[in-house]
Design a protein around this motif. Structure first.
Motif, PDB file in Angstrom:
ATOM      1  N   ALA A  18     -13.825  -9.618  35.118  1.00  0.00           N
ATOM      2  CA  ALA A  18     -12.702  -9.001  34.431  1.00  0.00           C
ATOM      3  C   ALA A  18     -12.924  -7.504  34.268  1.00  0.00           C
ATOM      4  CB  ALA A  18     -12.534  -9.649  33.055  1.00  0.00           C
ATOM      5  N   VAL A  19     -11.871  -6.735  34.348  1.00  0.00           N
ATOM      6  CA  VAL A  19     -11.987  -5.292  34.205  1.00  0.00           C
ATOM      7  C   VAL A  19     -11.710  -4.894  32.766  1.00  0.00           C
ATOM      8  CG1 VAL A  19     -11.322  -4.868  36.580  1.00  0.00           C
ATOM      9  CG2 VAL A  19      -9.557  -4.955  34.828  1.00  0.00           C
ATOM     10  N   GLN A  20     -12.041  -3.641  32.454  1.00  0.00           N
ATOM     11  CA  GLN A  20     -11.875  -3.147  31.104  1.00  0.00           C
ATOM     12  C   GLN A  20     -10.412  -3.204  30.691  1.00  0.00           C
ATOM     13  OE1 GLN A  20     -14.108   0.325  30.189  1.00  0.00           O
ATOM     14  NE2 GLN A  20     -12.598   1.119  28.775  1.00  0.00           N
ATOM     15  N   ALA A  21     -10.172  -3.645  29.507  1.00  0.00           N
ATOM     16  CA  ALA A  21      -8.817  -3.725  28.977  1.00  0.00           C
ATOM     17  C   ALA A  21      -8.845  -3.333  27.518  1.00  0.00           C
ATOM     18  CB  ALA A  21      -8.278  -5.148  29.142  1.00  0.00           C
ATOM     19  N   GLU A  22      -7.669  -3.087  26.951  1.00  0.00           N
ATOM     20  CA  GLU A  22      -7.615  -2.685  25.548  1.00  0.00           C
ATOM     21  C   GLU A  22      -8.070  -3.810  24.630  1.00  0.00           C
ATOM     22  OE1 GLU A  22      -3.855  -1.102  24.467  1.00  0.00           O
ATOM     23  OE2 GLU A  22      -4.067   0.694  25.699  1.00  0.00           O
ATOM     24  N   ASP A  23      -7.802  -5.044  25.028  1.00  0.00           N
ATOM     25  CA  ASP A  23      -8.174  -6.209  24.235  1.00  0.00           C
ATOM     26  C   ASP A  23      -9.135  -7.057  25.059  1.00  0.00           C
ATOM     27  OD1 ASP A  23      -8.159  -8.014  22.142  1.00  0.00           O
ATOM     28  OD2 ASP A  23      -6.462  -9.136  22.942  1.00  0.00           O
ATOM     29  N   ALA A  24     -10.437  -6.947  24.778  1.00  0.00           N
ATOM     30  CA  ALA A  24     -11.449  -7.718  25.507  1.00  0.00           C
ATOM     31  C   ALA A  24     -11.719  -8.997  24.733  1.00  0.00           C
ATOM     32  CB  ALA A  24     -12.720  -6.904  25.667  1.00  0.00           C
ATOM     33  N   LYS A  25     -11.392 -10.136  25.342  1.00  0.00           N
ATOM     34  CA  LYS A  25     -11.490 -11.413  24.653  1.00  0.00           C
ATOM     35  C   LYS A  25     -12.856 -12.064  24.891  1.00  0.00           C
ATOM     36  CE  LYS A  25      -6.523 -12.250  24.774  1.00  0.00           C
ATOM     37  NZ  LYS A  25      -5.435 -13.137  25.256  1.00  0.00           N
ATOM     38  N   ILE A  26     -13.428 -12.566  23.818  1.00  0.00           N
ATOM     39  CA  ILE A  26     -14.721 -13.247  23.856  1.00  0.00           C
ATOM     40  C   ILE A  26     -14.509 -14.687  23.405  1.00  0.00           C
ATOM     41  CG2 ILE A  26     -17.111 -13.243  23.068  1.00  0.00           C
ATOM     42  CD1 ILE A  26     -16.248 -10.694  24.578  1.00  0.00           C
ATOM     43  N   GLY A  27     -14.865 -15.636  24.253  1.00  0.00           N
ATOM     44  CA  GLY A  27     -14.729 -17.035  23.872  1.00  0.00           C
ATOM     45  C   GLY A  27     -15.787 -17.444  22.861  1.00  0.00           C
ATOM     46  N   VAL A  28     -15.382 -18.199  21.867  1.00  0.00           N
ATOM     47  CA  VAL A  28     -16.306 -18.768  20.878  1.00  0.00           C
ATOM     48  C   VAL A  28     -16.104 -20.279  20.945  1.00  0.00           C
ATOM     49  CG1 VAL A  28     -16.953 -18.899  18.436  1.00  0.00           C
ATOM     50  CG2 VAL A  28     -16.194 -16.722  19.416  1.00  0.00           C
ATOM     51  N   PHE A  60     -17.270   1.631  19.767  1.00  0.00           N
ATOM     52  CA  PHE A  60     -17.298   0.835  20.985  1.00  0.00           C
ATOM     53  C   PHE A  60     -16.533   1.565  22.097  1.00  0.00           C
ATOM     54  CE2 PHE A  60     -16.084  -3.195  23.363  1.00  0.00           C
ATOM     55  CZ  PHE A  60     -17.367  -3.457  23.800  1.00  0.00           C
ATOM     56  N   LEU A  61     -16.490   0.978  23.251  1.00  0.00           N
ATOM     57  CA  LEU A  61     -15.807   1.573  24.394  1.00  0.00           C
ATOM     58  C   LEU A  61     -14.423   2.078  24.009  1.00  0.00           C
ATOM     59  CD1 LEU A  61     -16.780  -1.246  26.885  1.00  0.00           C
ATOM     60  CD2 LEU A  61     -17.717   1.075  26.906  1.00  0.00           C
ATOM     61  N   GLU A  62     -14.096   3.254  24.432  1.00  0.00           N
ATOM     62  CA  GLU A  62     -12.862   3.909  24.000  1.00  0.00           C
ATOM     63  C   GLU A  62     -11.632   3.052  24.296  1.00  0.00           C
ATOM     64  OE1 GLU A  62     -10.490   8.176  24.550  1.00  0.00           O
ATOM     65  OE2 GLU A  62     -12.394   7.815  25.553  1.00  0.00           O
ATOM     66  N   GLY A  63     -10.881   2.791  23.250  1.00  0.00           N
ATOM     67  CA  GLY A  63      -9.642   2.052  23.410  1.00  0.00           C
ATOM     68  C   GLY A  63      -9.790   0.558  23.543  1.00  0.00           C
ATOM     69  N   VAL A  64     -11.001   0.046  23.413  1.00  0.00           N
ATOM     70  CA  VAL A  64     -11.237  -1.392  23.615  1.00  0.00           C
ATOM     71  C   VAL A  64     -11.540  -2.071  22.278  1.00  0.00           C
ATOM     72  CG1 VAL A  64     -12.609  -3.139  24.794  1.00  0.00           C
ATOM     73  CG2 VAL A  64     -12.130  -0.960  25.923  1.00  0.00           C
ATOM     74  N   THR A  65     -10.877  -3.192  22.029  1.00  0.00           N
ATOM     75  CA  THR A  65     -11.117  -4.015  20.849  1.00  0.00           C
ATOM     76  C   THR A  65     -11.609  -5.383  21.287  1.00  0.00           C
ATOM     77  OG1 THR A  65      -9.381  -2.903  19.576  1.00  0.00           O
ATOM     78  CG2 THR A  65     -10.075  -5.076  18.809  1.00  0.00           C
ATOM     79  N   LEU A  66     -12.654  -5.851  20.668  1.00  0.00           N
ATOM     80  CA  LEU A  66     -13.180  -7.182  20.960  1.00  0.00           C
ATOM     81  C   LEU A  66     -12.424  -8.222  20.138  1.00  0.00           C
ATOM     82  CD1 LEU A  66     -17.000  -6.374  20.916  1.00  0.00           C
ATOM     83  CD2 LEU A  66     -15.578  -6.800  22.928  1.00  0.00           C
ATOM     84  N   SER A  67     -11.908  -9.244  20.805  1.00  0.00           N
ATOM     85  CA  SER A  67     -11.113 -10.275  20.136  1.00  0.00           C
ATOM     86  C   SER A  67     -11.695 -11.658  20.406  1.00  0.00           C
ATOM     87  CB  SER A  67      -9.664 -10.234  20.633  1.00  0.00           C
ATOM     88  OG  SER A  67      -9.070  -8.990  20.355  1.00  0.00           O
ATOM     89  N   PRO A  68     -12.161 -12.359  19.375  1.00  0.00           N
ATOM     90  CA  PRO A  68     -12.682 -13.712  19.579  1.00  0.00           C
ATOM     91  C   PRO A  68     -11.563 -14.724  19.792  1.00  0.00           C
ATOM     92  CG  PRO A  68     -12.733 -13.159  17.254  1.00  0.00           C
ATOM     93  CD  PRO A  68     -12.274 -11.918  17.973  1.00  0.00           C
ATOM     94  N   VAL A  69     -11.813 -15.683  20.665  1.00  0.00           N
ATOM     95  CA  VAL A  69     -10.881 -16.785  20.886  1.00  0.00           C
ATOM     96  C   VAL A  69     -11.672 -18.074  20.762  1.00  0.00           C
ATOM     97  CG1 VAL A  69      -9.208 -17.854  22.434  1.00  0.00           C
ATOM     98  CG2 VAL A  69      -9.556 -15.369  22.505  1.00  0.00           C
ATOM     99  N   ARG A  70     -11.322 -18.905  19.796  1.00  0.00           N
ATOM    100  CA  ARG A  70     -12.077 -20.130  19.546  1.00  0.00           C
ATOM    101  C   ARG A  70     -11.621 -21.288  20.432  1.00  0.00           C
ATOM    102  NH1 ARG A  70     -13.620 -21.191  13.195  1.00  0.00           N
ATOM    103  NH2 ARG A  70     -14.666 -19.190  12.810  1.00  0.00           N
ATOM    104  N   ALA A  71     -12.572 -22.169  20.738  1.00  0.00           N
ATOM    105  CA  ALA A  71     -12.281 -23.406  21.456  1.00  0.00           C
ATOM    106  C   ALA A  71     -13.263 -24.464  20.971  1.00  0.00           C
ATOM    107  CB  ALA A  71     -12.394 -23.207  22.959  1.00  0.00           C
ATOM    108  N   ASP A  72     -12.849 -25.721  21.074  1.00  0.00           N
ATOM    109  CA  ASP A  72     -13.645 -26.831  20.551  1.00  0.00           C
ATOM    110  C   ASP A  72     -14.432 -27.507  21.672  1.00  0.00           C
ATOM    111  OD1 ASP A  72     -14.703 -28.885  19.079  1.00  0.00           O
ATOM    112  OD2 ASP A  72     -12.795 -29.914  18.735  1.00  0.00           O
ATOM    113  N   SER A  73     -15.758 -27.463  21.573  1.00  0.00           N
ATOM    114  CA  SER A  73     -16.606 -28.135  22.565  1.00  0.00           C
ATOM    115  C   SER A  73     -16.782 -29.618  22.269  1.00  0.00           C
ATOM    116  CB  SER A  73     -17.988 -27.475  22.602  1.00  0.00           C
ATOM    117  OG  SER A  73     -18.756 -27.896  21.486  1.00  0.00           O
ATOM    118  N   THR A  74     -16.502 -30.029  21.044  1.00  0.00           N
ATOM    119  CA  THR A  74     -16.724 -31.376  20.503  1.00  0.00           C
ATOM    120  C   THR A  74     -18.209 -31.730  20.386  1.00  0.00           C
ATOM    121  OG1 THR A  74     -16.780 -32.710  22.534  1.00  0.00           O
ATOM    122  CG2 THR A  74     -14.604 -32.139  21.648  1.00  0.00           C
TER     123      THR A  74
END
Length: 395
Positions: A18-28, A60-74
């Motif tokens: 993935a390339v740099q974006a304003e909203d960088a999503k991190i899976g949790v 952090f990287l200019e213009g970039v926000t880290l956004s967590p996205v949750r998912a259930d592994s069970t």
């Protein structure tokens, strides 16, 4: 895993990641339902605490926000965990994954989702020794030590307590089998006797048959290598109900406030091991988490914060919020040389990296990634006293 493939893997990822974006999503991805569901809320919140700290620093990287996205592994359903991870990657577009948690589902996510899509993972709690040799293309890391080490630690604790004969029950999955094997090798090497080592299934309502077999085999202590919210707790309850055993040696999956709240008075004097740390970094995390309303003393909270922090630091080191930057730079930011970084100092780390300097992320668990990108790690040897966990020592 062959971390010497890291450079070539990173080169490929630079083209495909993935390339740099304003909203960088991190899976949790954690088992928000299942046999460790009492632990994962604090784990997820701790990981997100690190990402919030990075965002709030404004460094952090200019213009970039880290956004967590949750998912259930069970925790135990590999098919469900794989589907959840696929959604994270294909629908949500995450560039890295903090998780998964239990070893079996972590291995499934790694082989079925992370490797095919070039997405790095940092697990805070998948401890199976089998993951040390997984084919990961340089994409898998963990902040908790392998159970190859924990088996030795638990065996040494029993030796210190002059326990020479035990029965063993373990959850019937990759985590339980790997832990039971490493424990057996270490315990028998020290002259101990295992009267019976038998698996149990999670989710059953009655464990009397399993306990009956273990009781017939005998042993001074029942070693329970399971999960606190399901089979492990069920085995202990069945042992107590039948009088088969009254003292239990427990692995990390059994360490939970919920277990002590339900059974504390009945398992007085029982003991176990859990990945843990002490020192300035641990104290700093405890204050941060407590101030944020997170139970810092729950299992794997520190490792979860560290895993998320490493993802952010690796991105900053690589100069972009991409999968490639994470995979290529985790080991660099986790280890010396560099300025030591504690919890609460992530903004400081961003400044150092922006100026071309090096950081050595100490974090909440005295992070040091060795070998195939694994944590060297230390363990807390605890005992149940007065209905609560009491530290005996660190190993």
């Amino acid at each position: 895993m062959k971390k010497w493939l890291l450079a070539s893997a990173a080169t490929t990822l630079l083209a495909a990641g993935a390339v740099q974006a304003e909203d960088a999503k991190i899976g949790v991805i954690l088992g928000f339902t299942g046999p460790i569901e009492s632990l994962t809320p604090s784990m997820g919140a701790s990981a997100e605490l690190a990402l919030t700290e990075v965002n709030d620093s404004g460094k952090f990287l200019e213009g970039v926000t880290l956004s967590p996205v949750r998912a259930d592994s069970t925790c135990i359903d590999s098919a469900a965990a794989t589907a959840a991870a696929e959604r994270l990657v294909t629908t949500d577009g995450v560039v890295a994954i903090m998780g998964a948690d239990c070893s079996g589902v972590t291995g499934a996510v790694l082989s079925n989702v992370a490797v095919p899509n070039g997405v790095p993972m940092i697990s805070p709690s998948a401890t199976s020794p089998a993951l040390s040799n997984a084919e990961d293309n340089g994409l898998f890391f963990r902040t908790s030590p392998s159970d190859a080490r924990q088996g030795e630690v638990l065996a040494s604790i029993l030796s210190e307590r002059d326990v020479s004969s035990v029965a063993v029950t373990y959850t019937n999955n990759d985590y339980g089998k790997g832990f039971a094997d490493s424990f057996a090798a270490a315990f028998e090497a020290e002259g101990g006797e295992i009267t019976l080592s038998a698996p149990h299934e999670d989710g059953k309502g009655d464990y009397s048959a399993e306990i009956g077999a273990l009781a017939s085999a005998g042993g001074d202590v029942l070693v329970v290598l399971g999960y606190s919210d399901q089979g492990g707790k069920g085995m202990i309850q069945a042992a107590l109900d039948t009088g088969a055993f009254d003292t239990f040696a427990m692995g990390d999956g059994m360490y939970s406030d919920a277990l002590v709240a339900d059974l504390g008075a009945d398992i007085e004097g029982s003991f176990g091991s859990v990945p843990w740390a002490e020192g300035e970094g641990t104290e700093a995390f405890t204050k941060l988490a407590t101030d944020a309303g997170i139970n810092a003393e729950s299992s794997y909270t520190r490792e979860s914060y560290d895993a998320a922090a490493l993802i952010a630091l690796a991105m900053m080191k690589g100069g972009e919020a991409s999968s490639a930057a994470v995979a290529a730079n985790v080991l660099d930011v986790a280890n010396a040389p560099g300025e030591p970084i504690l919890p609460g100092e992530l903004g400081k780390a961003m400044e150092i990296l922006a100026e071309g300097g090096d950081v050595d992320y100490v974090g909440a668990t005295n992070v040091e990634l060795v070998g195939e990108g694994e944590a060297a790690g230390t363990y807390r040897y605890y005992e149940i006293k007065d209905g609560d966990f009491s530290t005996v020592s660190f190993k």
